[in-house]
Scaffold this motif. Structure first.
Motif, mmCIF file in Angstrom:
data_model
loop_
_atom_site.group_PDB
_atom_site.id
_atom_site.type_symbol
_atom_site.label_atom_id
_atom_site.label_comp_id
_atom_site.label_asym_id
_atom_site.label_seq_id
_atom_site.Cartn_x
_atom_site.Cartn_y
_atom_site.Cartn_z
ATOM 1 N N UNK A 193 15.369 -32.204 -37.963
ATOM 2 C CA UNK A 193 14.831 -33.580 -37.894
ATOM 3 C C UNK A 193 14.579 -34.315 -36.663
ATOM 4 N N UNK A 194 14.943 -34.067 -35.763
ATOM 5 C CA UNK A 194 15.084 -34.683 -34.051
ATOM 6 C C UNK A 194 13.751 -34.663 -33.973
ATOM 7 N N UNK A 195 13.199 -33.510 -34.362
ATOM 8 C CA UNK A 195 11.197 -32.725 -33.394
ATOM 9 C C UNK A 195 10.091 -33.801 -34.217
ATOM 10 N N UNK A 196 11.173 -33.939 -35.486
ATOM 11 C CA UNK A 196 10.277 -34.717 -35.906
ATOM 12 C C UNK A 196 9.914 -36.116 -35.249
ATOM 13 N N UNK A 197 11.501 -36.808 -34.799
ATOM 14 C CA UNK A 197 11.231 -38.374 -34.876
ATOM 15 C C UNK A 197 10.641 -38.321 -33.521
ATOM 16 N N UNK A 198 10.938 -37.210 -32.640
ATOM 17 C CA UNK A 198 10.334 -37.089 -31.196
ATOM 18 C C UNK A 198 8.603 -37.806 -31.185
ATOM 19 N N UNK A 199 8.231 -36.855 -32.217
ATOM 20 C CA UNK A 199 7.034 -36.775 -31.896
ATOM 21 C C UNK A 199 6.142 -38.517 -33.165
ATOM 22 N N UNK A 200 7.355 -39.203 -33.731
ATOM 23 C CA UNK A 200 7.048 -40.415 -34.193
ATOM 24 C C UNK A 200 6.980 -41.041 -32.825
ATOM 25 N N UNK A 201 7.642 -41.161 -31.993
ATOM 26 C CA UNK A 201 8.325 -41.935 -31.206
ATOM 27 C C UNK A 201 6.642 -42.067 -30.084
ATOM 28 N N UNK A 202 6.474 -40.758 -30.068
ATOM 29 C CA UNK A 202 5.113 -40.289 -28.356
ATOM 30 C C UNK A 202 4.461 -40.797 -29.606
ATOM 31 N N UNK A 203 4.074 -40.952 -31.297
ATOM 32 C CA UNK A 203 2.747 -41.816 -31.824
ATOM 33 C C UNK A 203 1.269 -40.726 -32.266
ATOM 34 N N UNK A 204 2.672 -39.247 -32.232
ATOM 35 C CA UNK A 204 1.906 -37.890 -33.403
ATOM 36 C C UNK A 204 1.829 -38.256 -34.800
ATOM 37 N N UNK A 205 2.702 -39.221 -35.422
ATOM 38 C CA UNK A 205 2.806 -39.313 -37.220
ATOM 39 C C UNK A 205 2.552 -40.607 -36.971
ATOM 40 N N UNK A 206 2.424 -40.944 -38.289
ATOM 41 C CA UNK A 206 2.493 -42.547 -38.838
ATOM 42 C C UNK A 206 3.348 -42.890 -39.150
ATOM 43 N N UNK A 207 4.230 -42.796 -40.278
ATOM 44 C CA UNK A 207 4.967 -42.075 -40.830
ATOM 45 C C UNK A 207 6.126 -41.320 -41.298
#
Length: 330
Positions: A193-207
């Motif tokens: 989960x942690x790396x997923x949220x890190x990519x959310x924070x850098x804009x690499x994901x939408x939701x």
């Protein structure tokens, strides 16, 4: 009866009783003490997420409760296969347990043609560790402000959604929305989960959808909570409506992903019960109370009876819903 005969009978009875007690004392002396060695809590995710936090809380409690060191061993990867395989290769003596998700135990039965273990035969549930309402969040740059806005955007264009276990609750939701609403959600898989949220924070994901605790660490980095899972709002984000309040319905809306601690099914049932009771006792520790408060989880750990009920009642629903989505099989 002559006194001498009576005395001989009493002496014989006493000798017989002593002879009968001797093996019992010997057996008691030889009975294995539990735990007799270090206890290992395998975690099917990297350090830092909700599952890992639960395991570390329980390791601390077990160490104090049993007088033997309990350690956490993170074994992420392959949708939980790495972790479960490590568990089933360990001795069936109760010293090794595993923290995993419902997806690893139920959905995997549909998503994989062949597993290196039998999920019906090899594992047994011990306790449930609730996740509480999960946070559904979108990046500010996506322009998504609520659940309906997310569905509308995903109908128009490809929308990237994070995922950290194949066949997870997140993936079930995304595939359901693709089928029911003609959305274009695409899953991006992570080892935790942690790396997923890190990519959310850098804009690499939408939701993305995940625990409040992990989301809260990056919330102020361009992310917006747009909903929560389950029937009730998060006590940590009472202003954020549930997805159900915003129109999400159907059988899947009633399911709640959770963390379940398991062991090998060959571990004696009384020992599994003992471990389940010890896990429930952790609810009264200061660390457990503080963790639930920080993560917005209203419910405490539930023991073996609840875990068996989850296996019996919710398990078939998870399996049926995943099968209905016709996801690719590995």
């Amino acid at each position: 009866m002559p006194p001498n005969n009576r005395r001989r009978i009493l002496l014989a009875g006493a000798a017989g009783a002593a002879a009968g007690l001797a093996p019992l004392r010997h057996a008691s002396a030889q009975a294995p003490r539990f735990p007799s060695q270090q206890m290992t809590l395998i975690v099917a995710s990297p350090p830092g997420g909700l599952m890992d936090n639960y395991a570390r809380m329980l390791a601390e409690h077990f160490t104090a409760r049993f007088g033997q060191t309990a350690v956490v061993e993170n074994r992420p990867g392959a949708g939980g296969i790495v972790a479960i395989e490590a568990l089933v290769k360990a001795p069936a003596d109760g010293h090794t347990m595993l923290f995993g998700s419902t997806g690893m135990y139920f959905q995997a039965r549909v998503l994989y043609r062949k597993l290196p273990y039998d999920l019906d035969r090899d594992i047994a549930p011990i306790a449930i560790f609730p996740t509480g309402p999960l946070a559904l969040a979108a990046t500010e740059k996506s322009g998504i402000r609520d659940y309906k806005g997310m569905i509308e955007r995903a109908r128009r264009e490809r929308t990237l959604m994070g995922n950290y276990v194949k066949g997870s609750y997140q993936q079930i939701l995304a595939e359901n929305w693709n089928r029911e609403h003609g959305c274009k959600f695409e899953m991006v898989n992570y080892k935790g989960e942690v790396p997923m949220w890190m990519d959310m924070a850098t804009g690499q994901l939408d939701v993305s959808i995940g625990s409040y605790q992990a989301f809260a660490k990056v919330r102020d980095q361009g992310l917006r909570p747009i909903g929560v899972t389950g029937p009730v709002r998060s006590p940590r984000m009472p202003e954020v409506p549930t997805m159900i309040e915003q129109g999400f319905g159907g059988p899947i809306s009633r399911l709640e992903a959770t963390v379940v601690m398991i062991a090998r099914s060959a571990v004696p049932a009384p020992l599994l019960d003992q471990l389940g009771k010890a896990a429930v006792e952790s609810n009264d520790t200061a660390r457990s109370r503080a963790m639930r408060e920080a993560m917005g989880i209203p419910d405490g750990v539930m023991g073996r009876e609840a875990a068996l009920r989850l296996w019996r009642e919710d398990g078939p629903v998870w399996i049926r819903e995943v099968r209905a989505l016709n996801l690719p099989v590995d």
